[in-house]
Design a protein around this motif. Sequence first.
Motif, PDB file in Angstrom:
ATOM      1  N   GLY A  32       0.902  -1.324   0.227  1.00  9.52           N
ATOM      2  CA  GLY A  32       0.795  -0.156  -0.213  1.00  9.52           C
ATOM      3  C   GLY A  32       1.040   1.066  -0.578  1.00  9.52           C
ATOM      4  O   GLY A  32       0.351   2.418  -1.096  1.00  9.52           O
ATOM      5  N   VAL A  33       2.015   1.511   0.906  1.00  7.54           N
ATOM      6  CA  VAL A  33       3.041   2.657   1.102  1.00  7.54           C
ATOM      7  C   VAL A  33       3.692   2.512  -0.770  1.00  7.54           C
ATOM      8  O   VAL A  33       3.328   3.704  -1.013  1.00  7.54           O
ATOM      9  CB  VAL A  33       3.911   1.898   1.988  1.00  7.54           C
ATOM     10  N   MET A  34       4.112   1.529  -1.588  1.00  7.16           N
ATOM     11  CA  MET A  34       4.414   2.266  -2.682  1.00  7.16           C
ATOM     12  C   MET A  34       3.562   2.056  -3.655  1.00  7.16           C
ATOM     13  O   MET A  34       3.766   3.043  -3.818  1.00  7.16           O
ATOM     14  CB  MET A  34       5.161   0.134  -3.042  1.00  7.16           C
ATOM     15  N   ASN A  35       2.292   1.913  -3.291  1.00 11.33           N
ATOM     16  CA  ASN A  35       1.141   2.504  -4.527  1.00 11.33           C
ATOM     17  C   ASN A  35       1.066   3.284  -4.238  1.00 11.33           C
ATOM     18  O   ASN A  35       1.119   4.321  -4.888  1.00 11.33           O
ATOM     19  CB  ASN A  35      -0.352   1.003  -4.593  1.00 11.33           C
ATOM     20  N   ILE A  36       1.235   3.683  -2.936  1.00 13.89           N
ATOM     21  CA  ILE A  36       0.469   6.174  -2.486  1.00 13.89           C
ATOM     22  C   ILE A  36       2.127   6.089  -3.191  1.00 13.89           C
ATOM     23  O   ILE A  36       1.668   7.311  -3.867  1.00 13.89           O
ATOM     24  CB  ILE A  36       0.500   5.917  -1.188  1.00 13.89           C
ATOM     25  N   MET A  37       3.232   6.138  -2.922  1.00 10.45           N
ATOM     26  CA  MET A  37       4.429   6.422  -3.046  1.00 10.45           C
ATOM     27  C   MET A  37       4.326   6.862  -4.786  1.00 10.45           C
ATOM     28  O   MET A  37       4.390   7.661  -5.476  1.00 10.45           O
ATOM     29  CB  MET A  37       5.421   6.111  -2.545  1.00 10.45           C
ATOM     30  N   LEU A  38       3.836   5.988  -5.632  1.00 13.22           N
ATOM     31  CA  LEU A  38       3.440   5.972  -7.135  1.00 13.22           C
ATOM     32  C   LEU A  38       2.699   6.943  -7.426  1.00 13.22           C
ATOM     33  O   LEU A  38       3.545   8.027  -8.146  1.00 13.22           O
ATOM     34  CB  LEU A  38       3.271   3.844  -7.850  1.00 13.22           C
ATOM     35  N   VAL A  39       2.171   6.761  -6.600  1.00 10.42           N
ATOM     36  CA  VAL A  39       0.652   8.268  -6.520  1.00 10.42           C
ATOM     37  C   VAL A  39       1.322   9.716  -6.501  1.00 10.42           C
ATOM     38  O   VAL A  39       1.143  10.462  -7.130  1.00 10.42           O
ATOM     39  CB  VAL A  39      -0.651   7.478  -5.816  1.00 10.42           C
ATOM     40  N   SER A  40       2.236   9.190  -5.860  1.00 11.43           N
ATOM     41  CA  SER A  40       2.046  10.505  -4.512  1.00 11.43           C
ATOM     42  C   SER A  40       3.652  11.489  -5.865  1.00 11.43           C
ATOM     43  O   SER A  40       3.933  12.106  -6.269  1.00 11.43           O
ATOM     44  CB  SER A  40       3.172  10.779  -3.616  1.00 11.43           C
ATOM     45  N   VAL A  41       4.790  10.335  -7.044  1.00 11.10           N
ATOM     46  CA  VAL A  41       5.539  10.280  -7.494  1.00 11.10           C
ATOM     47  C   VAL A  41       4.650  11.568  -8.853  1.00 11.10           C
ATOM     48  O   VAL A  41       4.934  12.469  -9.176  1.00 11.10           O
ATOM     49  CB  VAL A  41       5.491   9.722  -8.194  1.00 11.10           C
ATOM     50  N   GLN A  58      16.385  10.511  -2.256  1.00 15.81           N
ATOM     51  CA  GLN A  58      16.219  11.022  -0.636  1.00 15.81           C
ATOM     52  C   GLN A  58      14.375  11.314  -0.522  1.00 15.81           C
ATOM     53  O   GLN A  58      14.027  10.669   0.444  1.00 15.81           O
ATOM     54  CB  GLN A  58      17.496  11.868  -0.725  1.00 15.81           C
ATOM     55  N   GLN A  59      14.644  11.596  -1.147  1.00 12.53           N
ATOM     56  CA  GLN A  59      12.764  12.421  -0.348  1.00 12.53           C
ATOM     57  C   GLN A  59      12.376  12.089  -0.586  1.00 12.53           C
ATOM     58  O   GLN A  59      11.606  11.416   0.524  1.00 12.53           O
ATOM     59  CB  GLN A  59      12.558  14.142  -1.500  1.00 12.53           C
ATOM     60  N   PHE A  60      11.538  10.873  -1.435  1.00  8.83           N
ATOM     61  CA  PHE A  60      10.483   9.893  -1.674  1.00  8.83           C
ATOM     62  C   PHE A  60      11.244   8.804  -1.229  1.00  8.83           C
ATOM     63  O   PHE A  60      10.450   8.411  -0.207  1.00  8.83           O
ATOM     64  CB  PHE A  60      10.047  10.035  -2.554  1.00  8.83           C
ATOM     65  N   LEU A  61      11.863   8.068  -0.837  1.00  8.26           N
ATOM     66  CA  LEU A  61      12.392   7.127   0.720  1.00  8.26           C
ATOM     67  C   LEU A  61      11.911   7.924   2.367  1.00  8.26           C
ATOM     68  O   LEU A  61      11.371   7.083   2.330  1.00  8.26           O
ATOM     69  CB  LEU A  61      14.294   7.296   0.430  1.00  8.26           C
ATOM     70  N   ILE A  62      12.541   8.958   2.209  1.00  6.88           N
ATOM     71  CA  ILE A  62      11.811   9.290   3.407  1.00  6.88           C
ATOM     72  C   ILE A  62      10.945   9.418   3.655  1.00  6.88           C
ATOM     73  O   ILE A  62      10.860   8.965   4.683  1.00  6.88           O
ATOM     74  CB  ILE A  62      13.554  11.004   3.980  1.00  6.88           C
ATOM     75  N   GLU A  63      10.084   9.575   2.396  1.00 13.52           N
ATOM     76  CA  GLU A  63       8.622   9.857   3.131  1.00 13.52           C
ATOM     77  C   GLU A  63       8.060   8.689   2.966  1.00 13.52           C
ATOM     78  O   GLU A  63       7.105   8.081   4.451  1.00 13.52           O
ATOM     79  CB  GLU A  63       8.279  10.786   1.390  1.00 13.52           C
ATOM     80  N   ALA A  64       8.633   7.948   2.412  1.00 18.67           N
ATOM     81  CA  ALA A  64       7.631   6.560   2.402  1.00 18.67           C
ATOM     82  C   ALA A  64       8.795   5.474   3.834  1.00 18.67           C
ATOM     83  O   ALA A  64       7.841   5.232   4.472  1.00 18.67           O
ATOM     84  CB  ALA A  64       8.561   5.345   2.105  1.00 18.67           C
ATOM     85  N   GLY A 116       8.846   1.927  -0.819  1.00 15.48           N
ATOM     86  CA  GLY A 116       9.628   3.300  -1.494  1.00 15.48           C
ATOM     87  C   GLY A 116      10.721   3.524  -2.338  1.00 15.48           C
ATOM     88  O   GLY A 116      11.152   4.306  -3.221  1.00 15.48           O
ATOM     89  N   PHE A 117      11.720   2.112  -2.791  1.00 19.52           N
ATOM     90  CA  PHE A 117      12.978   2.095  -3.233  1.00 19.52           C
ATOM     91  C   PHE A 117      12.199   2.328  -4.462  1.00 19.52           C
ATOM     92  O   PHE A 117      12.532   3.897  -5.214  1.00 19.52           O
ATOM     93  CB  PHE A 117      13.512   1.399  -2.569  1.00 19.52           C
ATOM     94  N   LEU A 118      10.926   1.888  -5.531  1.00 20.24           N
ATOM     95  CA  LEU A 118      11.150   1.803  -6.772  1.00 20.24           C
ATOM     96  C   LEU A 118       9.677   2.726  -6.706  1.00 20.24           C
ATOM     97  O   LEU A 118      10.294   3.506  -8.206  1.00 20.24           O
ATOM     98  CB  LEU A 118       9.707   0.634  -6.450  1.00 20.24           C
ATOM     99  N   PRO A 119       9.061   3.685  -6.213  1.00 16.81           N
ATOM    100  CA  PRO A 119       8.762   5.216  -6.461  1.00 16.81           C
ATOM    101  C   PRO A 119       9.679   5.937  -6.767  1.00 16.81           C
ATOM    102  O   PRO A 119      10.487   7.106  -7.343  1.00 16.81           O
ATOM    103  CB  PRO A 119       7.873   5.534  -5.202  1.00 16.81           C
TER     104      PRO A 119
END
Length: 653
Positions: free
Chosen positions: A544-553, A575-581, A634-637
């Motif tokens: 779920g985190v990965m999906n939402i982070m992909l949406v966020s990107v 770094q920014q998106f990893l920190i968020e995840a 969070g790595f993939l997003p």
Amino acid sequence: MASKTPPLIQLEDVCRDYPSGEGVLTVLDHINLSIEAGEMVAIVGTSGSGKSTLMNIIGCLDRPSRGIYRVNGQETGILAPDDLAYLRREYFGFIFQRYHLLPNLNALANVEIPAIYAGMDSAARIERAAKLLGRLNMADRLEHVPGQLSGGQQQRVSIARALMNGGSVILADEPTGALDTNSGNEVIKVLRELNRDGHTVILVTHDMQVARHANRIIELSDGVITADRQVNPNPERVVPALPKPVAVPVWRAQWDRFTEAFHMALLAMASHRLRTLLTMLGIIIGIASVVSVVALGEGSRQRILKDISSMGTNTINIYPGKDFGDMRSGKVQTLIPRDADALARQPYVDTVTPMVTKSVTLLYRNISVTAQVNGVGEDYFRVKGLELAEGQQFDRTSVRTTAQDVVIDENTRRSLFTDHPGPVLGQVIMLGTMPCRIIGVTSKKDTTFGDTDSLNVWVPYTTAMTRLTGQQYLRSIIVRVADNVTTTVAEQSAVRLLTQRHGTKDFFVSNIDAIRQTIEKTTQTMTLLISSIALISLVVGGIGVMNIMLVSVTERTQEIGVRMAVGARHGDIMQQFLIEAVLVCLLGGLLGVALALGVGLAVKLSGSDFKMVYSMTAIVFAFFCSTFIGVLFGFLPARNAARLDPVVALTRE
């Protein structure tokens, strides 16, 4: 003869092609162009002429398909993405038609961004940003976010941002296109002032009136330069050295970039609170399940082990027959008191008690109840760890003389003497047809094993055998093992001794430690099993985190493009998106642990005597899991965000 200084900007046969159906569309066709430092150049053309594409290539936001592009003599075609980010950071300042300010940051913070990626000291960074905004008549708008500023004011913030790292080359893409006439004139005035201060200004516009403010006009049509002429020439142009901000140590620069990424992650989470909470839900449930299950398992284990200890510490029980449930065990009559005496003389034995049992009716005055009569030896209370609330236990003399003395438990006392409060010691009760004098009352001991509401009384085993059961054999022998001997060794020795005495092994042994070990293994297995199931929730939460982070990107593609345009490295974006995840997962872990602790508090407040025992190891493991899931999913997003092409990111809606 000294070598000639190369042009600041130089393009040789630069082409830019885009796929179009089955063919290729050439937007720029063999562009040859040189721009010297200190010039103010206007690139003019109609829509679709290729002027914005040319500006993107000049600003290192895009790469030419063919040809050579050099910045200050350095060929850009062979540079890695982070090297191109360095050029954007150190040489170029971008002024966009749509401003491209970050909506969650105020004017001052928007201007600071390029200096953060350049590694400027924080105090100097804030001072310089404020000075630039003050120079552009924005001193009273430092704390205003873009939504609180007019179009002209937002463009001034964009200009200040372009100047933050020095801005040797100012690239202005239709800077007046979204402004009214007065605001547009103010922006052109600012650009002319910057040019006089030594900045090279490249202005992209379709408006010839705007272009005439430049010293040189380059006209594009269908990707080809059709005219390149000087206007308002300034042959005595002097290019003063532009001030360069003083950089801080590498570690400090990295820390500043980390804090900026952390701050932006918090802002992103705060701006989508409900979505963030729903994203955390899987993590919260998973972490709470893991911590609660471990706490329940440990609480159950400690409770069970405590109850086992109440049955007798370090004891061995010997029964006739082959095993529990042996239908022929009642016919085995070879377990006798002399076996207990023989065991008591062994060095590995602390104490021994024979035991016979019978269910009889107890009678006191007009009250009768059914109870379990236990015929035991004088050491029974030590073997079983029972304590007396009052009175005393019978001794060796009582056993030898078959005394009619009885010790009762608290349940028996409550049942027989409810209507007769007062001391019970010395009272006589009937055990079937045998009168006995009460000499002691045991303390109440709750246990999970057996019926805690049952009535139990104890008499010397000799009394029970001769006056109640009439049998000469024992129901069991309980051995308390010496403290310096392991239970396993004592059990093997006892089996060997009794087998030798009986001539065959017509008995079986129950080891309390074996029960303890079995229960511990079972508890651990169940805890592991249920924890594994709970970990599935963590994996689901991670997805779920990965999906939402992909949406966020996807939602923040333009923000990513802006950050790249002002000099962010691939590592900064990642770094920014990893920190968020990771923050989402860590906060979910924190809430999950809080929920698990809340469950334990609810159990405690419910009045139950069961206690959940929380493990710090489990809590630390839960936080480790949540962090790992944040990094893993969070790595993939984050990688997708870092790999975005700056020019594509900027133009995506």
